[in-house]
Design an enzyme around this catalytic site. Structure first.
Site, mmCIF file in Angstrom:
data_model
loop_
_atom_site.group_PDB
_atom_site.id
_atom_site.type_symbol
_atom_site.label_atom_id
_atom_site.label_comp_id
_atom_site.label_asym_id
_atom_site.label_seq_id
_atom_site.Cartn_x
_atom_site.Cartn_y
_atom_site.Cartn_z
ATOM 1 N N LYS A 101 -5.964 10.248 -1.634
ATOM 2 C CA LYS A 101 -4.966 10.925 -0.814
ATOM 3 C C LYS A 101 -4.103 11.699 -1.620
ATOM 4 O O LYS A 101 -4.664 12.682 -2.454
ATOM 5 C CB LYS A 101 -4.061 10.113 0.133
ATOM 6 C CG LYS A 101 -5.366 8.999 0.845
ATOM 7 C CD LYS A 101 -6.109 9.366 1.770
ATOM 8 C CE LYS A 101 -7.476 8.373 2.383
ATOM 9 N NZ LYS A 101 -7.208 7.242 2.759
ATOM 10 N N ASP A 112 0.944 -1.233 0.043
ATOM 11 C CA ASP A 112 -0.081 -0.086 -0.076
ATOM 12 C C ASP A 112 0.778 1.295 -0.087
ATOM 13 O O ASP A 112 1.493 1.537 0.887
ATOM 14 C CB ASP A 112 -0.835 0.018 1.264
ATOM 15 C CG ASP A 112 -1.771 1.210 1.233
ATOM 16 O OD1 ASP A 112 -1.494 2.136 0.500
ATOM 17 O OD2 ASP A 112 -2.895 0.522 1.902
HETATM 18 C C1 LIG Z 1 -7.558 6.084 3.014
HETATM 19 C C2 LIG Z 1 -6.546 4.724 2.822
HETATM 20 C C3 LIG Z 1 -7.047 3.562 2.312
HETATM 21 C C4 LIG Z 1 -8.357 3.444 1.917
HETATM 22 O O1 LIG Z 1 -8.501 4.432 0.700
HETATM 23 P P1 LIG Z 1 -10.254 4.914 0.324
HETATM 24 O O2 LIG Z 1 -9.866 5.636 -0.868
HETATM 25 O O3 LIG Z 1 -10.731 5.628 1.593
HETATM 26 O O4 LIG Z 1 -11.096 3.796 0.219
HETATM 27 C C5 LIG Z 1 -6.285 2.469 2.163
HETATM 28 N N1 LIG Z 1 -4.955 2.606 2.639
HETATM 29 C C6 LIG Z 1 -4.347 3.763 3.396
HETATM 30 C C7 LIG Z 1 -3.174 3.767 3.715
HETATM 31 C C8 LIG Z 1 -5.164 4.739 3.318
HETATM 32 O O5 LIG Z 1 -4.659 5.803 3.924
#
Ligand SMILES: *Cc1c(COP(=O)(O)O)cnc(C)c1O
Length: 383
Positions: free
Chosen positions: A212, A187
Site C-alpha cells: 500500500k 497494523d
Molecule cells: C492490504 C492489507 C493487508 C494485507 O496485505 P497484502 O499485502 O495484501 O497481503 C493487511 N492489512 C491492511 C490494513 C491492508 O490494507
C-alpha cells in the site's frame, strides 16, 4: 544466517536515528555499492552465497531464504522509520501470519477489532482457528468493552488504526493501558510511520502491507513486521525463514524505492483526502463522510454507491489503496467479502476512496461529474 550481519555494515545503526523522518526516509538503509560505488546498491538476484571456506560467510549470508543484502537494506530502512527491528515478507498477510504464529500457540486467545482488514479475519477465523487459536472481536473505540474482552491469559491484542474500511481511529496508548499480559500488535498500513509510530507509543509489534503506502506505486505485493525488542524480532525472523514467506530481491528494491518518497507522498495524499472529504460533506446523497485527518483514505455512504464507483474517470475501480493513483471501491462487494455475515460486515452502500497524489481539484471535479451523471440517471428513472 548468523545474527552478526549488521555488524560492520555501514548505516545499519548510528546517528541516522537523530535525523528527522523526511531525511531518514530518503537515506535509511541505503549505502553506496562497495564494489563500484553505484549510489543505489545492486539488487542481489541470487539464491545462495559463496563461502570462502567451509562455514565462513561473507557478511553473514549463506542462503537467500535466510537473508539477502537487498532485503536487509529494506529491513534496516523500515526499522529506522518505525523505531524497531524489521523483517520483511512476501505480503502483508504473510507478515500477519508471522506475528500470529510467532506469538501464539494452540489454545491461546487473542483480541481482534470488530472492524478490520478482511484477510486478517479470514486468516484467524478460517486457518489459525483450525490449530486452536481462539479470538474475541470487540469495538476498540469502546474502551470499556475492550477491557472486558482482554483476559488474563490473552496473548495478543490486534489493533488496526485507522481501521479498514470504516476508518475508525483507535487510541493506541489506551489499548496498551488495558492489555494485561498480552502483547500489542498494530497494523500500521493505513497510517504509515509518517503519521503514526506505534512502537514509540509502547506497542510491541507493527505490521504493514508494504503493498500500500510504503511501496506506494501499485507495482508490488509485500509485507513487514517491526518489533520493539530484539527477542521478539528474533522470533519473527525465525518464522520468516522457517515458513519461507520471503519477498524476492526485486520486490524489496521496489518497496525501498517507494519508501524514499513516503514523506512527500503522504503530504500529497492528505491534501487530496482533505479536498475530497470537504467536497463530499455537501455532495448530494453522500452521508457518513469520513477522513481520519491524514492519509488519502476517505469513505462515505450513498444510495447509488455502485453506480458512482462505475462512473468516475480518475478514480479507478479497483481493490487496494495507497498508490499514487486514485482508486474507488465498494468494500462489501470487493475487498470485504470475507467478513460478510460476521460482526465485521460492511454495509452495501459504503464507498471507499484511496485518494492519490493527482491535483486535488481534478479529483473533486471527477467525483462531481460522476455524482452529476448518476443523479441525472436516477432522476430519469424516477420520471
Ligand atoms: C492490504 C492489507 C493487508 C494485507 O496485505 P497484502 O499485502 O495484501 O497481503 C493487511 N492489512 C491492511 C490494513 C491492508 O490494507
Amino acid at each position: 544466517m548468523s545474527d552478526d550481519r549488521a555488524e560492520g555494515v555501514p548505516g545499519a545503526a548510528g546517528d541516522e536515528h537523530a535525523d528527522r523522518f523526511e531525511t531518514r526516509a530518503v537515506h535509511a538503509g541505503l549505502d553506496p555499492d562497495p564494489s563500484y560505488g553505484s549510489i543505489i546498491p545492486a539488487i542481489h538476484q541470487t539464491s545462495t552465497f559463496v563461502q570462502p571456506s567451509v562455514g565462513e560467510l561473507v557478511a553473514g549470508y549463506d542462503y537467500a531464504r535466510a537473508g539477502n543484502p537487498t532485503r536487509s537494506a529494506l529491513e534496516d530502512a523500515l526499522g529506522a522509520l518505525e523505531g524497531g527491528e524489521a523483517a520483511v515478507f512476501a505480503s502483508g498477510m504473510a507478515a500477519t501470519h508471522a506475528v500470529l504464529t510467532a506469538t501464539c500457540g494452540a489454545g491461546d486467545h487473542i483480541v481482534l477489532p470488530n472492524d478490520l482488514y478482511g484477510g486478517t479475519f479470514r486468516l484467524v477465523d478460517k486457518v489459525l482457528s483450525r490449530w486452536g487459536l481462539q479470538y474475541t472481536m470487540v469495538d476498540q473505540t469502546d474502551l470499556q468493552a475492550l477491557a472486558g474482552a482482554v483476559r488474563d491469559d490473552t496473548r495478543l491484542v490486534w489493533v488496526e488504526t485507522p481501521t479498514n474500511p470504516l476508518l475508525n481511529v483507535i487510541d493506541i496508548p489506551e489499548v496498551i493501558a488495558r492489555k494485561r499480559n498480552a502483547l500489542v500488535a498494530v497494523d500500521n498500513t493505513f497510517a504509515t510511520p509518517a503519521n503514526q509510530q506505534p512502537l514509540r507509543d509502547g506497542a510491541d509489534l507493527v505490521v504493514h502491507s508494504t503493498t500500500k503506502y510504503l511501496g506506494g506505486h501499485s507495482d508490488v505485493i509485500g509485507g513487514a513486521v517491526v518489533a520493539r525488542d530484539a527477542e521478539l524480532a528474533d522470533q519473527i525472523r525465525f518464522m520468516q525463514r522457517a515458513v519461507g514467506s520471503v519477498p524476492g530481491p526485486f520486490d524489496c528494491f521496489l518497496v525501498h524505492r517507494g519508501l524514499r518518497t513516503l514523506a512527500v507522498r503522504m503530504r500529497a495524499h492528505a491534501e487530496s483526502g482533505r479536498a475530497v472529504s470537504e467536497w463530499l460533506r455537501d455532495a448530494p446523497g453522500a452521508t457518513d463522510v469520513l477522513w481520519p485527518g491524514f492519509s488519502g483514505m476517505v469513505s462515505f455512504r450513498h444510495p447509488d454507491a455502485v453506480a458512482i464507483a462505475e462512473s468516475t474517470r480518475l478514480f479507478t475501480l479497483a481493490e487496494s489503496l495507497g498508490g499514487v493513483e486514485s482508486l474507488i471501491e465498494i468494500p462489501q462487494a470487493m475487498t470485504h467479502q470475507t467478513v460478510e455475515g460476521s460482526d465485521a460486515a460492511v454495509p452495501a452502500d459504503f464507498v471507499r476512496l484511496s485518494c492519490g497524489i493527482e491535483a486535488p481539484e481534478d479529483l473533486v471535479a471527477d467525483l462531481e461529474a460522476a455524482f452529476a451523471r448518476v443523479g441525472k440517471r436516477a432522476g430519469a428513472a424516477r420520471a
